[in-house]
Design an enzyme around this catalytic site. Structure first.
Site, PDB file in Angstrom:
ATOM      1  CE  LYS A 112      -4.167  -2.131   1.670  1.00 31.58           C
ATOM      2  NZ  LYS A 112      -3.757  -3.523   1.903  1.00 31.58           N
TER       3      LYS A 112
HETATM    4  C1  LIG Z   1      -4.476  -4.567   1.327  1.00 26.52           C
HETATM    5  C2  LIG Z   1      -3.740  -5.820   1.154  1.00 26.52           C
HETATM    6  C3  LIG Z   1      -4.172  -6.777   0.247  1.00 26.52           C
HETATM    7  C4  LIG Z   1      -5.430  -6.611  -0.568  1.00 26.52           C
HETATM    8  O1  LIG Z   1      -5.348  -5.532  -1.448  1.00 26.52           O
HETATM    9  P1  LIG Z   1      -6.659  -5.050  -2.215  1.00 26.52           P
HETATM   10  O2  LIG Z   1      -6.296  -3.794  -2.907  1.00 26.52           O
HETATM   11  O3  LIG Z   1      -7.665  -4.849  -1.131  1.00 26.52           O
HETATM   12  O4  LIG Z   1      -7.046  -6.099  -3.124  1.00 26.52           O
HETATM   13  C5  LIG Z   1      -3.405  -7.913   0.105  1.00 26.52           C
HETATM   14  N1  LIG Z   1      -2.291  -8.127   0.834  1.00 26.52           N
HETATM   15  C6  LIG Z   1      -1.864  -7.220   1.725  1.00 26.52           C
HETATM   16  C7  LIG Z   1      -0.646  -7.509   2.516  1.00 26.52           C
HETATM   17  C8  LIG Z   1      -2.563  -6.047   1.910  1.00 26.52           C
HETATM   18  O5  LIG Z   1      -2.118  -5.148   2.792  1.00 26.52           O
END
Ligand SMILES: *Cc1c(COP(=O)(O)O)cnc(C)c1O
Length: 462
Positions: A112
């Protein structure tokens, strides 16, 4: 670039307003009126370029001239200066045609950061130019929270309120949020699960007078700018593996459908993506809807991959908009049904369109653990549980042995040390800059699952 709401009833906006608005006023999500495309020659020209250069080129049509090219170039450079790998999002090779895309080299060790580090600088730029300040309220299943806090902390332009489900995020995840002592950061542990937290945030956005009063804004994955930033690493990785002269497939561990939707946009932009495999844990609403067409909200069941413990997958609405050829009326009809009955069913022709692009599979806890163990035993590499869900799905769904399959590695194993250690006997160490995380002081408040209590809390703090 102009942006429209997936529900077709909110005003068209330019990039800066879409960035600051988050959810559209009709409850929909903003999408570009038209997706820009790149020719094979243009994609080929990305070879050997830095991540930042490709990022600038890929995102420019979405952002400029709302933000000037010079300013945007500078924003991109600043955003990625906090990453601890020169290529920002490097590829690692697992087998002849199996690859892992390591997206966890940012400040909070999860993918993220790739989008949120950029968002922080975009917010700063736009708000300082307009002389404005906003209040960011978000919900997190673990990783969004720390990444969002890291992007907003100490900025003049915003306060941030972050809701997390009490007791349902890992200790590392909680501490990454609650040990940030900046006065503009407010952490709230809510009695409920992630979907409850997200529903409270959505309800705030739908209360237009409250929303205007506190100039509410969002940085969660419904924000178009986040999807946009995630398009970039599909380009850099595919080009590194031979695109546009070779197709590449991706498997994406996903919950909110944001990360994989970015891959879908990359494909629309001309990147030769062969397969897009949705990998879910046992919270498999996305797998079910892509297999059967029925989107039905179930109960959230906690897993060792908590950032995907989601039953309401917000970005899926963007795909609905695409498969219904931009018909806001159809999106409204499905969303009304979801609101009234807890489910909707995609019509057969549209489902077929989605299935032409996406494959999907659910990976249970046993298989996730077995994958972490097997990868460690075969290669000595520790992978986090989300990445393991992806790797197992890639193994089960890879339909083209001669095409590279890239699994997105969404988190560093040290973010989920309990699970990784239990399975492999190895304790994944935090990187040096975070080694003292468990000694740092925490600051957060508890909140009932109650919208009025949340509103009161925000007003008191502002
Ligand atoms: C947020 C997250 C996901 C999922 O991402 P999306 O955009 O909601 O599909 C998967 N793995 C990790 C480690 C995350 O932090």
């Amino acid at each position: 670039m102009k942006y429209v709401s997936t529900r077709g009833q909110a005003p068209e906006l330019g990039f800066e307003d879409v960035l600051l608005t988050g959810l559209a006023r009709d409850g929909g999500l903003y999408v570009p009126v038209e997706v820009p495309t790149f020719s094979a020659d243009e994609i080929r020209s990305f070879r050997g370029k830095s991540y930042q250069d490709v990022a600038f080129a890929v995102m420019k049509p979405f952002v400029c001239p709302d933000i000037s090219e010079d300013d945007f170039e500078e924003i991109v450079a600043k955003a990625y200066s906090t990453f601890r790998h020169k290529t920002i999002v490097p590829l690692a090779q697992l087998d002849s045609n199996e690859w892992i895309l390591e997206m966890f080299h940012g400040p909070t060790l999860a993918f993220k950061d790739v989008a949120l580090q950029l968002l922080g600088h975009l917010f700063d730029h736009v708000l300082s130019r307009q002389g404005r300040k906003v209040t960011i309220v978000g919900a997190t299943s673990g990783d969004t929270g720390s990444a969002a806090i890291e992007c907003i902390k100490d900025r003049e332009c915003a306060d941030i309120f972050m809701l997390h489900p009490r007791g349902l995020v890992s200790d590392v995840q909680r501490k990454q949020m609650t040990t940030v002592m900046s006065s503009n950061v407010h952490n709230l542990a809510v009695d409920g699960n992630f979907d409850d937290c997200q529903a409270m945030v959505k309800a705030l956005f739908n209360d237009h007078s409250f929303r205007d009063d506190i100039t509410l804004s969002a940085v969660n994955s419904i924000n178009w700018a986040r999807v946009m930033a995630q398009i970039v690493y599909y380009f850099t990785s595919a080009v590194a593996l031979g695109a546009p002269d070779r197709e590449v497939s991706y498997t994406v561990p996903t919950g909110n459908f944001g990360d994989i939707y970015a891959g879908y946009v990359a494909k629309q932009m001309g990147l030769p993506i062969k397969q897009l495999v949705v990998a879910t844990n046992r919270n498999d609403i996305l797998t079910r809807v892509l297999m059967s067409g029925e989107y039905r909200v179930g109960n959230v069941s906690p897993t060792i991959s908590p950032s995907m413990d989601i039953q309401v997958s917000s970005n899926f609405e963007r795909l609905l908009y695409n498969i219904y050829d931009g018909s806001g009326d159809d999106v409204c009809r499905l969303m009304d049904s979801l609101q009234k009955t807890g489910s909707f069913t995609i019509d057969p022709p549209q489902l077929e369109k989605a299935q032409q692009v996406f494959d999907a599979i659910q990976v249970d806890e046993e298989n996730t653990a077995a994958t972490i163990k097997a990868i460690f035993e075969e290669t000595g590499m520790l992978v986090d549980p989300h990445t393991a869900v992806g790797l197992k799905a890639a193994e089960l769904k890879n339909a083209h042995e001669d095409i590279p399959m890239v699994t997105l590695s969404t988190a560093h194993p040290a973010k989920f040390p309990e699970a990784v250690e239990k399975i492999t006997g190895q304790h994944p160490a935090l990187p040096a800059h975070m080694a003292d995380l468990f000694e740092r002081e925490e600051k957060y408040d508890h909140l009932d699952h109650d919208l009025d209590a949340l509103k009161l809390y925000i007003r008191e703090k502002l």
